[in-house]
Structure formats: structure tokens, C-alpha cells
Design a protein around this motif. Sequence first.
Motif, short mmCIF file in Angstrom:
data_model
loop_
_atom_site.label_atom_id
_atom_site.label_comp_id
_atom_site.label_asym_id
_atom_site.label_seq_id
_atom_site.Cartn_x
_atom_site.Cartn_y
_atom_site.Cartn_z
N VAL A 243 34.64 45.72 39.96
CA VAL A 243 34.46 46.26 41.30
C VAL A 243 34.73 47.77 41.24
O VAL A 243 35.80 48.20 40.81
N LYS A 244 33.77 48.56 41.63
CA LYS A 244 33.92 50.00 41.60
C LYS A 244 35.07 50.44 42.51
O LYS A 244 35.15 50.03 43.67
N GLY A 245 35.96 51.26 41.97
CA GLY A 245 37.09 51.75 42.75
C GLY A 245 38.38 51.01 42.48
O GLY A 245 39.46 51.47 42.90
N LEU A 246 38.31 49.87 41.79
CA LEU A 246 39.51 49.12 41.45
C LEU A 246 40.26 49.83 40.33
O LEU A 246 39.65 50.31 39.37
N ALA A 247 41.58 49.89 40.42
CA ALA A 247 42.39 50.57 39.41
C ALA A 247 42.18 49.92 38.05
O ALA A 247 41.98 48.71 37.95
N PRO A 248 42.20 50.70 36.95
CA PRO A 248 42.11 50.12 35.61
C PRO A 248 43.24 49.12 35.39
O PRO A 248 44.34 49.27 35.95
N PHE A 249 43.01 48.12 34.56
CA PHE A 249 44.06 47.14 34.31
C PHE A 249 45.24 47.77 33.58
O PHE A 249 46.40 47.48 33.87
N VAL A 250 44.96 48.65 32.63
CA VAL A 250 46.00 49.41 31.93
C VAL A 250 46.00 50.83 32.49
O VAL A 250 44.95 51.50 32.50
N ARG A 432 48.24 44.87 47.17
CA ARG A 432 47.63 46.01 47.86
C ARG A 432 46.11 45.91 47.82
O ARG A 432 45.53 45.29 46.93
N VAL A 433 45.48 46.54 48.80
CA VAL A 433 44.02 46.65 48.85
C VAL A 433 43.63 48.00 48.25
O VAL A 433 44.18 49.04 48.63
N GLU A 434 42.70 47.98 47.30
CA GLU A 434 42.24 49.22 46.67
C GLU A 434 40.79 49.53 47.00
O GLU A 434 40.35 50.68 46.90
N VAL A 435 40.03 48.50 47.37
CA VAL A 435 38.63 48.65 47.75
C VAL A 435 38.38 47.84 49.01
O VAL A 435 38.70 46.64 49.01
N PRO A 436 37.89 48.44 50.09
CA PRO A 436 37.53 49.84 50.27
C PRO A 436 38.77 50.73 50.36
O PRO A 436 39.89 50.25 50.61
N LYS A 437 38.56 52.03 50.22
CA LYS A 437 39.64 52.98 50.42
C LYS A 437 39.93 53.12 51.92
O LYS A 437 39.06 52.85 52.75
N PRO A 438 41.15 53.49 52.29
CA PRO A 438 41.45 53.67 53.70
C PRO A 438 40.47 54.64 54.37
O PRO A 438 40.15 55.70 53.82
N VAL A 447 30.47 43.36 52.38
CA VAL A 447 31.52 44.33 52.06
C VAL A 447 32.40 43.77 50.94
O VAL A 447 32.96 42.67 51.09
N ALA A 448 32.47 44.47 49.83
CA ALA A 448 33.33 44.06 48.70
C ALA A 448 34.76 44.53 48.96
O ALA A 448 35.00 45.64 49.43
N VAL A 449 35.71 43.63 48.67
CA VAL A 449 37.13 43.95 48.82
C VAL A 449 37.83 43.57 47.52
O VAL A 449 37.54 42.51 46.94
N ALA A 450 38.75 44.42 47.05
CA ALA A 450 39.44 44.14 45.79
C ALA A 450 40.78 44.86 45.77
O ALA A 450 41.02 45.79 46.55
#
Length: 538
Positions: A243-250, A432-438, A447-450
Motif C-alpha cells: 500500500v503506497k504510503g505505508l511505513a517500511p517494515f524495517v 495507528r492509521v498511516e494511509v490515508p494521511k490526515p 478508499v485504501a486504508v492501512a
Amino acid sequence: MRRPYRAALAGIVATLVLFGAADLIARAFGPPAAPLLALGQTIIPLAPTGLVKPVIDLFGTNDKLFLILTTGLGALVLGGLIGWLASHRLRLATALLCVAGLVPIIVILIRPESSVVDIIPTLIGLALGMVVFRLLMSFGMSRTEKGTAPAAPRRFPAAARPNGSSAPEPSSSDSTETPASEPSRRRFFIITGIIGTAGAAAMAAGQTVAALTLDAGAAVAKLVLPKPATTAPPIPTSAHPDVKGLAPFVTDPKDFYRIDTALAPPVIDPEEWSLRIHGMVESEVTLSMDDLLDLPLDEHHITLTCVSNPVGGDLVGNATWLGYPVRELLRRANPNKDADMVLSHSIDGFSASTPIEALTDDRDSLLAVGMNGSPLPPEHGFPARLVVPGLYGFVSATKWVTELEVTRFDEKTAYWTDRGWDAKAPILVASRVEVPKPLAKVPAGDVAVAGTAWAQRSGIKRVDVKLDDGEWTSAELGDEVNIDTWRQWKTGFSDVDSGLHTVTVRAIDQDGNVQTPKRRKSIPNSATGHHHIQFSVE
């Protein structure tokens, strides 16, 4: 009498020269030689909790910059007050400025990481500041103070005065600024501006700015890490939803959060570093870096979390750590059965109280020397730090660690527990929600949420998400790497209408603990509540 505003300006500029020159010269010596850093570092442990917590809440990771700016502003104000005093009592003001300049020298000398040579930059800066102060005070004198009294007015007999008036002729001393004094005033402000600009430029190029903006990839060439005896398992691609915008796992070290009490990372030569294990033990243990690197080191994926992290905040990160199990080191010292706490000490004076069971049970608590395949960056604890899963960092993740003192909670306290935080601080389930941004704007339709969730020592079982006031729906979880790393998730909502919407998330751990919706502040043990963000559909 000297003009007070000029004298005050002379004191401010002299102070700026003192700290600017000292800070610039300190580039050749290192952070311990920078007077502003030394003063700020001394203020930190003296600051009351009622002041520290609001500053952290307001400025976050910029709290160190705020402290430096406040310290510098305070020094300039003091210099201005001393200058103002010089307009009345020059000798006393000169003596006070000298005494004030000696304060950072004393502070540097008493810092544990400093040596005698570290006072050289401040001594030079003080000498330059005193010269500038006397120079500007001489330019700030009025003509009479320089020994050139104005000519006495001509006196005429009363009969020769116009209209026979008996009024005296105006005296040049009645005017605060005569035309003849204009060049002197311009010269004073020109010289003050040039010197002040030079002092500010020296400060901008000095050690304080360099230390506060230190690159996380700073060279640590003296330390070459061995290959791990036990390698962390590969992270499957399925652990990180696409998902674009999601924080990297590491988390990259440059993006990994930094919260500590050091204004600048201590400069520690790994060849001189050692760890001492003492206190309630049968045998004291001292470990050098060579001793540590000769041991079979383990590699583990572990998430660290700061107790100051606000709901939905970024003071959490996941990394691959290389180190030696702390339980094996404590086994060498053979702690007393009555001991229930290990007080870890940092070279900068920080301490953390860790329950001894967290360092001796089967969790992967490490004396770490590596992060993501490289030596620890300076700001993340080089050359060695503690990494303890399941506890907030302020009671476990001591950077630049030099001592492990085996003791008891009823006998010793630590840096942050003295300031009102919890003594044991287990990590709570959070998400926490990272996608979408606030406040993001997304197109109408699907709408994708991640986002990310964590519950160290238990692991994440389920993540629920809801749109506006709708029902909770379970998100799709990425594969779990281990119970001590965060777990990422994704979901989506179809046919979302135009307008403003809210997404809310909650997590449930493997023990059945549901993330509480109740809002509270981080003292004494983490902020709580459900994270939600608003976005608009267009």
C-alpha cells in the motif's frame, strides 16, 4: 555616563562573540568542548517534570533545539543586563562578565565525558568576548567621557544680550545628541553590527549546530562487526502490505525516532569503551569491546517504542539488532536472589530501571552493537546500547551504556522514574492509521486504508477499522515476523461518498487485550486511546 542602550548592546555582542568563537573552535575538539551544549546538558537533569513534559509534548524531537535556543537566549539576555550595568559601573560589569564566562568552563570540567583540554575553546572565546566588550564600551562613550568636553558657551554682559535678557545661552550639554556625536554613533553601530554578524556566523558554523544536525550515517570506522552467530530469519514480503504510503517494515536509522537526554551523541572510542556489571552480584564483570565482539552475537528483529509517543505518533520503530543476550552477561555476575532490578547507566548520566526478569527470561534482550547490518549510529547508542522487547525505552533502551547495576526497586530509582513515570512500564497494545494521511484528499470510490499495530511480548491477533460511525471490520494482517515486532495491516472501503470522513483503528493482542478507547496522557505509562484521522473524498 555611557548610554545604557549602547552598553547593553555591547554586552549582547560580546556574549555572542564568546559563544560563537568557542563553538567554532570546538569543532576541532568535539561536542564536550562546546559551551552551549555543556550548559544545556547540565540544565536537562535539573529541569522540573512540570516543565519537561509540556516541552516534549509541544516540540517532540525538536526539544533539544528548543533547549539550546532557550539557553543561548538566556545567555544573551544576561550579557545585555551586564552591559546595561556597565553604563553606570564599568569595572563591576567587566568583572561580572568574566565570572559569567567562567560558568561554562566549570560546567565543561565537571561533565564526565569532558577533559581539561575541552575548556580551551571557551577560554579563547571568553578572552575575545572581553576584548570586544571593552572595545565597544569605548566606542559607546560620549565625547565628554572620552575627555573632549564641549567648549564653554560665550558669556556676554547682560546689556549686550538681545533685548537685555538675562537668560543664559543654551549649553551644548543640554542636548543628548549633538551633530558632532553622529559620526561616533554611526561608527559604534557599524562596528557592533560587523562583530555581531561575525559572532552569529561562527555560531552557525560551530559545534552545536553540527552536533544537533548530526548525520545518522556518521563514520564509525573503528568498529568492524563480526557476522552473527545466530541470524535473524528473513522478513517475508507478505509482512509488508503493498500500500503506497505505508511505513517500511524495517525503519531506516535516519528515520528511527530519537528520544534521549543527550543534546549531542557522546563521542566514545570503542577501544576505550567498557561495560561494568556490579551491585548485588557475587562476581563483578567488566567487558571491553573486544570481549563483546569475540562473543557469539545474535541478530533479532525488535520494535522499540517511546513512552512519550502520542496516540498515532511516530515515536516507534522497527529494526534488526545485533548483540549479545544480556541474560548471559548477568549469569556471569550471578545476581543475588533478592535483586529485582537492573539500573543501567549511560555515559551521559542517564539511568533506566529495568525489571531483572526482563533481562533474564527467554526474551531477546540484547547488549546491542549493530542496527540494520551496520554499527549503531552515534545518535542511536554507538558503540553499545540495550534493546529490551516489551518495555518502553525509558526503562530499558539505555544508549551509550557503560554500567549495569544489579539492585532493587525499593533501593534505587532512575532518571525518569524520579520525574513521575512508571518504574516498570510494560508496552500497551496500540495501533495507528498511516494511509490515508490526515486531511488527505482522495478521489471518490474505493478508499485504501492501512497502518501498523504493535503489542510486544504478546503479538497482534486482530486489527479492527471503522469508517465514520460504522461498524468495526477486521483488517487484513501482514504476516507476523515475531511477537516482538510490529504488525502491519490493510483494508478498504468501497463507494465512499464525497465529503469529510473519519477512519478509526483499534488492535487486539494474542492475549485478548483490546486497545482501550480511553484517552490519557503519557505519564505515567503511555498515552492511550484509539487513533483516528480525517480525510476528504472529492
